[in-house]
Write a protein that holds these residues in place. Sequence first.
Motif, PDB file in Angstrom:
ATOM      1  N   ALA A  48      43.417   4.714 -32.810  1.00 29.71           N
ATOM      2  CA  ALA A  48      42.440   5.562 -33.755  1.00 29.71           C
ATOM      3  C   ALA A  48      42.074   6.967 -34.119  1.00 29.71           C
ATOM      4  O   ALA A  48      41.051   6.538 -35.139  1.00 29.71           O
ATOM      5  N   GLY A  49      43.473   8.058 -34.220  1.00 25.63           N
ATOM      6  CA  GLY A  49      42.850   9.035 -34.638  1.00 25.63           C
ATOM      7  C   GLY A  49      42.051  10.281 -33.793  1.00 25.63           C
ATOM      8  O   GLY A  49      41.688  10.941 -34.506  1.00 25.63           O
ATOM      9  N   LEU A  50      41.413   9.703 -32.883  1.00 19.03           N
ATOM     10  CA  LEU A  50      40.517  10.455 -32.412  1.00 19.03           C
ATOM     11  C   LEU A  50      41.031  11.232 -31.268  1.00 19.03           C
ATOM     12  O   LEU A  50      40.547  12.683 -31.405  1.00 19.03           O
ATOM     13  N   LEU A  51      42.717  11.053 -30.807  1.00 22.48           N
ATOM     14  CA  LEU A  51      43.142  12.271 -30.001  1.00 22.48           C
ATOM     15  C   LEU A  51      44.563  12.038 -30.668  1.00 22.48           C
ATOM     16  O   LEU A  51      45.209  11.676 -31.814  1.00 22.48           O
ATOM     17  N   ARG A  52      45.362  13.821 -30.507  1.00 22.84           N
ATOM     18  CA  ARG A  52      46.678  13.990 -31.304  1.00 22.84           C
ATOM     19  C   ARG A  52      47.102  13.900 -29.585  1.00 22.84           C
ATOM     20  O   ARG A  52      46.812  14.434 -29.025  1.00 22.84           O
ATOM     21  N   ASP A  68      42.514  14.262 -40.351  1.00 21.14           N
ATOM     22  CA  ASP A  68      40.989  13.289 -40.611  1.00 21.14           C
ATOM     23  C   ASP A  68      40.836  12.284 -41.784  1.00 21.14           C
ATOM     24  O   ASP A  68      40.536  11.452 -41.895  1.00 21.14           O
TER      25      ASP A  68
END
Lengths: 310, 435
Positions: A48-52, A68
Amino acid sequence: MLEANALRKSYGKVVALDGVSLRVGEGETVGLLGPNGAGKTTTVSIIAGLLRPDSGEVLIAGSPLRGDTDPIKRKIGLVPQDMALYDELSALDNLSLFAALYQIDRATAKRAIAEALDLVGLANRGRDKVETFSGGMKRRLNLAGALLHDPQILLLDEPTVGVDPQSRNAIFDNLETLKQRGKTLIYTTHYMEEAERLCDRIVIIDHGKVIADDTLAGLHRMLPVTNVLAIELETPDGLRLEQLRTLPEVQSAEIREGVLRIGVHNLAINTPGILKWLAEHGHPYQHLGSERPNLETVFLTLTGRSLRDS
Amino acid sequence: MNTAFWALVRKDLRLFFSDRRAVVVGLLVPIICGSFFGYLFGGRKGETEVSRMLVLVIDQDQSDVSAAIVARLSADKNLAVKPSTLEAAQVAVRKGKATVAIAIPKGFGAAAGRALFYSGATKPELRVLYDPSHAMESGMVQGILSGAVMQSVSGEMFSGKGGREMVNQSLAEIDAAKDMPGADKKVMRDLLGSVQALNQQQDRAQTAGQPQPATGMSMPYETRAEAVTSGSGIQYNGYAHSFGGMGIQFILFMGLDVGIRLLLLRKSGLWQRLRAAPLSRSVLLGSRAVSAAMIAAFIMLVLFAFARLVFGVRIQGSLLGFLGICAAFSLMTAAFGLMVAALGKTVEATRGISIMVTLIMVMLGGAWVPAFIFPRWLQKATLVVPTRWAMDGLDAMTWRGLDVSAALPPIAVLLLFTAAFGMVAVTRFRWEADG
């Protein structure tokens, strides 16, 4: 539709993901099954792009997620495990805000909100504050909040945690409807029944690694036994499992929740010998039944531990 | 960008106003505190009574001089003089019931008269008992007492009964003195003879019913106290300062709350939902800053509107400057809240530390008591605290009545603090949700 390649993520010395890879096709429903702390939520958060991730990459419809504000995020709808709602606001106000986050114009948002509320069965509660909702209703609204921008992929992180069976069924009905509409669903859970009911394919994760990735039938084929004999003993005290396991009829044996579960190849052929052994060793039974092996058994076979104990 | 940004701002405002009880209490508390402190620090001119200081007097002398001293002390508008005994006065001062007690010993009047003319004479002692926690007031009473004693003693010596007896007695003593040089005798006889002649002249005038001029020494000057404010007829209004101070304190607490809520948000599913949307970090943090600044400005304006309606507080200076300071302080508060969220790790630890920092900023900024009460070094040192600039700016625009140019330095400093806090917030903010 979605591809995750060799994802690694550590929190200090704790390795949360250790090379997780998975592929999900368009319209497919994939379950991420594993005990608490296995790495399911971390996997979903990276998608989901919350963590790299420390290394590895995620491709959405063939494109990597960049930053983001990457518009590709619009293809994903996230239903977080924790309730993502403002209790002090009405359901409509919550959904209006979530629609605005995706720059949806007012008319489209109005239509999308009505459809989402209708889908989750809350059309008549739109003006009520969320704080007046039951846990199950909140869970359904939580799902509705991820649908407004019409994402192609839905990431569902344990969406039925803490709800009553009736609400759980309602959520399953909603998800099946979405599945029929061609949405791609990625569903994390540690409830094997949910994964069995909903998923076309199941990815089992443990200690940050994928230990199995197959259809339900494919996973069953991995099992050394095909049937489970469930015996409720009058008293399991003193039962010597090691001795029982030496019988030629017995593939596996364990006592779980007070029930003796014995894996056998053939119920009709193997059951009499086992019952005779139990009677001879002073363990008369109260009730006898059989179970098909399930994901719990698969997990047990693969890891040596039960899902609940992990 | 705009749709999401303003939707997030609207959401924050809705959340703030959705709890009406919290809003009312949030406004009521600073209003009550502001009213209380404003009353204590002078209120509106004429509204508060001058609080007289209780001074106990033990008159063991019972002479005309001591009676005159007590009368003069009693006439002072700052003192409430009550007779007492030495023992009772000591107990009262020790318990803090009286600030100062003055003991006039027996024979004080006569001895003081002699000491007035002869520097070699033994000076009588006045005992001044004071509460050590009120040293400043003790100094003030001693000043008033000096004036009263000088006037009373000299008046008695030049025209009173005791003074006449002392002059006659002194003339006889001078005539009888064998060791006094002749020249000295002549000078002293002339001096005391003049006093005697003055007394006789006054007696004749009194017999003839003519008005008597005041005799003895008096203070050689009068003082006229004049408050320098923004214009003639405009009085200092203590509520202007107290409402500004309480506004600053409670707005800072609101900013603190913004930071704590953001910390809590980071642990919630909502943060994941917000982060999953295609929004920039500046939209997420900026919208929170703008909504916090709007709420801060709202609180400040409501407080001053109340102070205007109920206590007559006016923006005697520049309205534009006042609004500018409110806006700059509101932005600084918002940035402060974001910085708290960025630097905080656990909610509990962050809450404790940031409350302490806020209270120190409020205290050093002069929000509780005006900064001009601070020692000189502290007045300079507190210029590093943003609240000090906000307080000085609000004072300048309200009761000091200065023009917009006086608002520019506080606005500039507050905006600098905003930029610094904002920079820390953006660079130190942990964007990844807590796992």
